[in-house]
Motif scaffolding. Structure first.
Motif, mmCIF file in Angstrom:
data_model
loop_
_atom_site.group_PDB
_atom_site.id
_atom_site.type_symbol
_atom_site.label_atom_id
_atom_site.label_comp_id
_atom_site.label_asym_id
_atom_site.label_seq_id
_atom_site.Cartn_x
_atom_site.Cartn_y
_atom_site.Cartn_z
ATOM 1 N N TRP A 181 25.356 19.356 -26.775
ATOM 2 C CA TRP A 181 24.295 18.961 -27.665
ATOM 3 C C TRP A 181 24.677 20.163 -28.980
ATOM 4 C CZ3 TRP A 181 22.719 20.176 -22.765
ATOM 5 C CH2 TRP A 181 22.172 21.448 -22.497
ATOM 6 N N SER B 215 25.918 17.824 -18.451
ATOM 7 C CA SER B 215 24.552 17.752 -19.079
ATOM 8 C C SER B 215 24.351 17.289 -20.559
ATOM 9 C CB SER B 215 23.958 19.028 -18.868
ATOM 10 O OG SER B 215 23.232 19.363 -17.916
ATOM 11 N N GLY B 216 23.554 16.306 -20.926
ATOM 12 C CA GLY B 216 23.632 15.911 -22.306
ATOM 13 C C GLY B 216 24.621 14.541 -22.538
ATOM 14 N N GLU B 217 25.506 14.358 -21.538
ATOM 15 C CA GLU B 217 26.210 13.042 -21.506
ATOM 16 C C GLU B 217 26.387 12.641 -20.207
ATOM 17 O OE1 GLU B 217 29.808 14.250 -23.641
ATOM 18 O OE2 GLU B 217 30.531 15.434 -22.116
#
Lengths: 505, 399, 218
Positions: free
Chosen positions: A215, A105-107
């Motif tokens: 993040w 999540s986030g990448e």
């Protein structure tokens, strides 16, 4: 140099470009999952389909088709957009609702492309297919089959770049999985790269899993300290901890890869750290011994150039008679990125010794004639048969000595390292928060020098580098701030023999 | 027998510098005035601001577009919905979308209720500081009734953070419309009471008429907008000049003053309350049923059953919350009629989910900068009504 | 409709460039023409832009930020032969004057680009009285010096503040040096620490006096 048109804009492309690279030159992003610029082309995900003047009425995969003079590429027509939306829908049909617990999540490419190209609600009304989750492939990699979109990047990477074909696709259709040969683990020294190139959260790094959300961490460039190759990395950190290392692009050192051993080197920076020390005690111990025989300085090959320079300056002030080079013991090497010398700066310390006109002896030669020892980093000094009476150790990790001064790890300081073939590379302070009183070893040297009454202690890393550059013809005129971001090759130091696949300048 | 005035004129006197420091009951929202006095006459007054500067612009650069909304609440903290509306209109203009029809009516409705609360606060404060405590309490009672309605709809009295990109967060709860219709006549009744107590009150007129006069030309030159500018007779109201949302469908007049003095500024606000009341009623009549936020998952959060039940929903929710709405790069200035004047937001986006730069054009800043011009030559006692009538709200002046 | 305004400006000042985004018109001028352009917009009867709404400044240092999306390794998904792209950062700042005409109901923004090594602009405080405080704000937050300004000092930050906060290289959590307490010579201070005071806390002035009436300050 063929000229092509991407969405009406003329682009001067390279003859080796495929359509994705040609569009990237003007900032137009064609989405893709299975394509990777350094791997062979699979053409499996169908996300990069674009319209071209070559094939009117049809869509061509942008990863497979090479540019031709005068070709017109359209990436924003309704057909292309519908294909992108449809591809996303198909990829998400069986994808588990895992974002809340998935490390990626986030990448994650699925998340990013969904918002950019799909953003529609789901249309499926049946249960999703279930597959094995959290299968341990190897010491560093765990596999979640439900999240896998079968892009086969990992398989191609292990085949072509790592050259250890330990992964393969098994079963057919919706039930396909990535698997290792039955009973064999994914234990290649480059298995961590499959985690980097996996576009979704199917392959995950067991060392980093559930440690932090991406993040929350800040990314900062530095150089790996695992071996003398000096792979460029990003250190992701928060507070005073580093959470993981990722490879950074440097075509002449590590391309875009790094080995698994290097990925784990950040643990030394996080665990069992020395945080406090009394420099006054060190000064009091050393002052009466200045100028007397029996003083020695030990410099670890893990030190940065600035730390090594300050060691020689301190040695000169103390009147040290012997200098020792210590470090981690050598290990395995291979023909790609891993070097046998497990210290990042052996060449740098040797160059500094040469600059100061000093001979370095091996750490094994420390014997009873050494009455006082100042150690700059303590790798290889833990098992001294008879530790000297006065032992001032500037150490990063826990250590037994008369005085232990807390040293910052290489990841926490601005400095420079010289890799095995003579490339001078910068490191940057990648950890925002301080750890106790830890300081770079050159700062401790400066404090001791000031305590002894000398004024030539380096006030900054640039100062220490200046002291080195003045004495070395290779570095004449180079200032610390001028070292390029991707390093500079010291031409006189280039070796004549190279491992078969090692990147070279 | 010597003439007392002749004696007085020969007495050695000197100018006195008095500090109306930031913590002062009459200084709304921490402003420091260094006042040089000759007896009771103000020779010079130098304002010093910055005591409430909280770094709105810098903080908003670190937050996503929606996370900036609570910061905007705290700009003009007596009419926060107008701030929310102004900011979100700016973001929507940068993206290039419009909100739903019902949301537009809701925004106008709540905005006008907020405007009424702001004017009530100002008028109440004018009365309070001239000694008319009853006026203040009447204004507070009216304001409480309205804040209760705002709290029932948005969830908070003051820190509403109510608008969203593409719509608003909450709709009218059941029974709310009737409660509003019931309390509005009482609000008007209280406004009329205030009117009867002050507008023809000899003492009030003496203290506010011809005090703090500014000419129309000077007002424009100083950057005045809103009630302070309209008190000088200049007809500039953003709602009429450049209608936004559904103001073009509303029938209301813009009251104008004549002299640009404190008295006109006060009377103007009372009249604006009545006009806002008209707009509120028209909104209630015209409001259509329908969704209050657009159904586009690039901007609006998906419904919770999709967030927990489908991968698309959780991905959309995740990206919108963590990275923010991806607003296309560009620069825009959006201006609405705030309670004190033209509230402008200068927004710069670099294509990401966080604002690149936001600068607020608070209507109070130019008006406060003209304060020395307004009070020069007046007595210290006149400083109070002048300062009240310009309704400087520290939050929007100093961000 | 403000396109006509831009055209009028470009008639007189050929170096000006117009642009438009989402209905907002902006005309970019050179620094040397700035005062003349604004004076023209103010005084010309067809433009009549008597209201200066705002002077805003923007620092473009991090405008081309890290690529989000496509994973944190997207920046390294480039072929081996591709050269790294470094965005240019000069001119780093621009200042935007937001003008409005109440009579003509027209808006226009006048923009000037500035380099970081040459952060100066002529002041327009003589044209608009409101420019005084806006220019002080831009000076305070970005460090742009307005030449000819009657009283250029910080507006929101205190005078001893170090740095210009809205610049992109000013870290959000930066600490400021502590400022020593100022001494006000005319101020009569009671007991308490600090300059000009008795230097001791109230309670200690009563040391040794047991029966002290708390209602009297003796």
């Amino acid at each position: 140099m063929p000229k092509v048109f991407v969405d009406g804009v003329e682009v001067e492309a390279d003859a080796r470009d495929n359509l994705i690279e040609a569009a990237r030159r003007i900032g137009v992003h064609i989405p893709y999952f299975c394509y990777h610029p350094r791997l062979s082309v699979a053409g499996q995900c169908r996300m990069c389909l674009v319209e071209t003047s070559d094939a009117p009425g049809r869509l061509l995969p942008g990863c497979q088709v090479k540019v031709k003079e005068g070709m017109k590429i359209v990436t924003n027509s309704p057909a292309v957009k519908e294909n992108q939306r449809g591809c996303m829908e198909f990829h998400l049909v069986n994808h588990p609702v895992d974002c809340a617990i998935c490390d990626q999540s986030g990448e994650c490419k699925l998340q990013d492309y969904y918002m950019d190209y799909d953003h529609q609600p789901s249309r499926i009304r049946v249960n999703k297919l279930n597959k094995p989750k959290r299968e341990v492939f190897g010491p560093l990699v765990v596999y979640d089959a439900e999240r896998c979109i079968m892009c086969t990047r990992c398989v191609r990477f292990m085949d072509e770049i790592a050259q250890e074909p330990q992964l393969a696709v098994v079963d057919r259709g919706s039930h396909s999985l990535i698997a290792t040969f039955p009973g064999q683990p994914l234990d290649s020294n480059y298995s961590g790269n499959t985690v980097d190139i996996c576009p979704v959260g199917a392959l995950l790094n067991r060392d980093f899993r559930f440690q932090s959300r991406v993040w929350f961490v800040d990314k900062s460039p530095t150089v790996c300290t695992g071996c003398s190759n000096g792979c460029n990395v990003y250190a992701e950190s928060r507070g005073n901890l580093i959470y993981r290392l990722l490879p950074r692009r440097n075509e002449e050192v590590n391309q875009v890869w790094m080995c698994d051993e290097g990925r784990l080197t950040y643990h030394a920076s996080n665990e069992k750290r020395v945080e406090w020390g009394e420099v006054q005690k060190a000064i009091e111990l050393l002052k009466p011994l200045t100028g007397k025989p029996g003083i020695a300085v030990a410099i670890s090959a893990q030190c940065t150039n600035e730390e090594a320079t300050s060691a020689f300056l301190l040695g000169a002030e103390l009147g040290a008679s012997r200098y020792f080079l210590c470090g981690k013991p050598p290990g395995k090497h291979d023909d790609f990125l891993v070097r046998g010398d497990k210290n990042p700066n052996t060449r740098g310390v040797q160059l500094a010794a040469q600059a100061f006109g000093v001979t370095l002896e091996e750490a094994a030669a420390i014997d009873g004639s050494v009455k006082a020892l100042v150690a700059f980093r303590t790798d290889g000094l833990t098992k001294l048969p008879k530790p000297p009476e006065v032992f001032v150790a500037i150490s990063q990790n826990e250590f037994e000595a008369s005085v232990v001064l807390p040293c910052e790890s290489v990841y926490e300081q601005d400095g420079s390292l010289v890799n095995w073939y003579g490339r001078l590379q910068r490191t940057w302070d990648s950890v925002p928060a301080p750890r106790g009183d830890a300081a770079p070893a050159w700062r401790w040297a400066e404090r001791i020098l000031t305590g002894l009454g000398a004024t030539n202690g380096p006030q900054s890393a640039a100062d220490a580098f200046e002291a080195l550059a003045q004495r070395l013809p290779d570095l004449q005129g180079l200032r610390f701030e001028q070292i390029p971001d991707d390093g500079i090759v010291l031409k006189n130091q280039l070796p004549s023999e190279w491992p078969a696949r090692a990147p070279r300048p | 027998m010597t003439d007392s005035l002749a004696v007085e004129s020969e007495l050695p006197t000197s100018l006195m510098t008095v500090n109306l420091g930031p913590s002062h009951p009459a200084m709304h929202g921490t402003v420091r005035l260094t006042v040089t006095l000759d007896g009771e006459t103000i020779i010079e007054a130098i304002p010093e601001i910055g005591f409430l500067h909280r770094g709105f612009s810098k903080s908003s650069e670190q937050s996503t577009w929606h996370q900036v909304l609570p910061y905007t609440d705290r700009l003009n903290y007596v009419s926060p919905i107008l701030n929310n509306v102004g900011y979100i209109l700016g973001v929507e203009k940068l993206i290039g979308i419009k909100d739903t029809e019902r949301s537009q009516y809701l925004r106008v409705l709540m905005g006008e209720i907020s405007r009424i609360t702001d004017h009530l606060t100002c008028v109440g404060a004018i009365g309070l500081e001239l000694g008319a405590f009853t006026v203040f309490l009447y204004a507070m009672e009216a304001r409480e009734l309205l804040w209760d309605r705002i709290a029932e709809l948005t969830g908070a009295r003051v820190t509403t953070s109510w608008t969203r990109v593409g719509g608003v967060a909450t709709d009218m709860p059941p029974g709310w419309e009737q409660k509003l219709r019931d309390c509005l006549p009482r609000v008007l009744e209280l406004t009329d009471e205030i009117d009867q107590l002050l507008t023809r009150n000899r003492i009030f007129i003496d203290r506010t008429r011809d005090i703090g006069i500014i000419s129309a030309e000077d007002a424009v030159d100083f950057g005045f907008t809103g009630p302070c500018l309209r008190a000088c007779g200049v007809n500039y109201d953003v709602r009429k000049a450049h209608p936004y949302l559904v103001y073009d469908r509303m029938d209301f007049t813009v009251p104008l003053g004549e002299r640009g003095d404190t008295y006109d500024r006060y009377v103007l606000r009372l009249q604006e309350i009545k006009q806002s009341y008209r707009i509120v009623l028209q909104c209630l009549e015209q409001m259509p049923p329908g969704p209050i936020i657009i159904d586009d998952w690039r901007y609006a959060l998906p419904p919770k059953k999709d967030v927990f039940g489908s991968i698309e929903g959780v991905m959309a929710h995740f990206k919108l919350i963590m990275e923010g709405i991806q607003v296309p790069a560009g620069e825009v200035y959006v201006y609405t009629e705030g309670a004190n004047g033209e509230l402008g937001f200068h927004l710069v986006s670099n294509g990401k989910g966080k604002p690149y730069a936001i600068q607020v054009r608070g209507p109070g800043l130019p008006i406060l900068s003209a304060l020395p011009h307004l009070i020069k030559g007046h007595a210290v006692a006149d400083l109070i009504p002048i300062f009240d009538s310009i309704n400087m709200i520290g939050g929007e002046v100093e961000q | 409709m403000a396109q006509a305004l831009i055209d009028r400006v470009r008639e007189k000042f050929a170096a000006a460039k117009g642009s438009s985004h989402r209905g907002d018109e902006v005309v970019t001028v050179e620094r040397g023409d700035l005062v003349a352009v604004i004076a023209f917009l103010r005084n010309d009867s067809a433009c009549d832009m008597k209201l200066l709404r705002q002077i805003a400044a923007v620092d473009l240092l991090t405008f081309a930020g890290e690529t989000t999306g496509g994973g944190s390794l997207a920046s390294i998904e480039a072929p081996a032969y591709a050269t790294a792209h470094k965005p240019q950062v000069e001119p780093r700042y621009y200042v935007s004057y937001n003008l409005y005409s109440i009579t003509k109901k027209q808006s226009l923004r006048v923009r000037v680009d500035l380099r970081s090594d040459d952060l100066k602009l002529p002041s327009i405080a003589s044209l608009y009285k409101t420019a005084d405080w806006w220019e002080r704000y831009v000076y305070d937050m970005f460090g742009v010096v307005f030449e000819g300004h009657p009283d250029l000092r910080r507006l929101l930050m205190y005078p001893e503040f170090v740095g210009h906060p809205l610049r992109k290289d000013y870290p959000v959590r930066k600490r400021q040096p502590l400022v020593p307490e100022l001494d006000f010579p005319d101020l009569v201070r009671g007991p308490g620490p600090g300059p000009g005071g008795a230097g001791v806390p109230m309670s200690q002035t009563h040391v040794g006096r047991k029966n002290v009436d708390p209602n009297t300050y003796d």
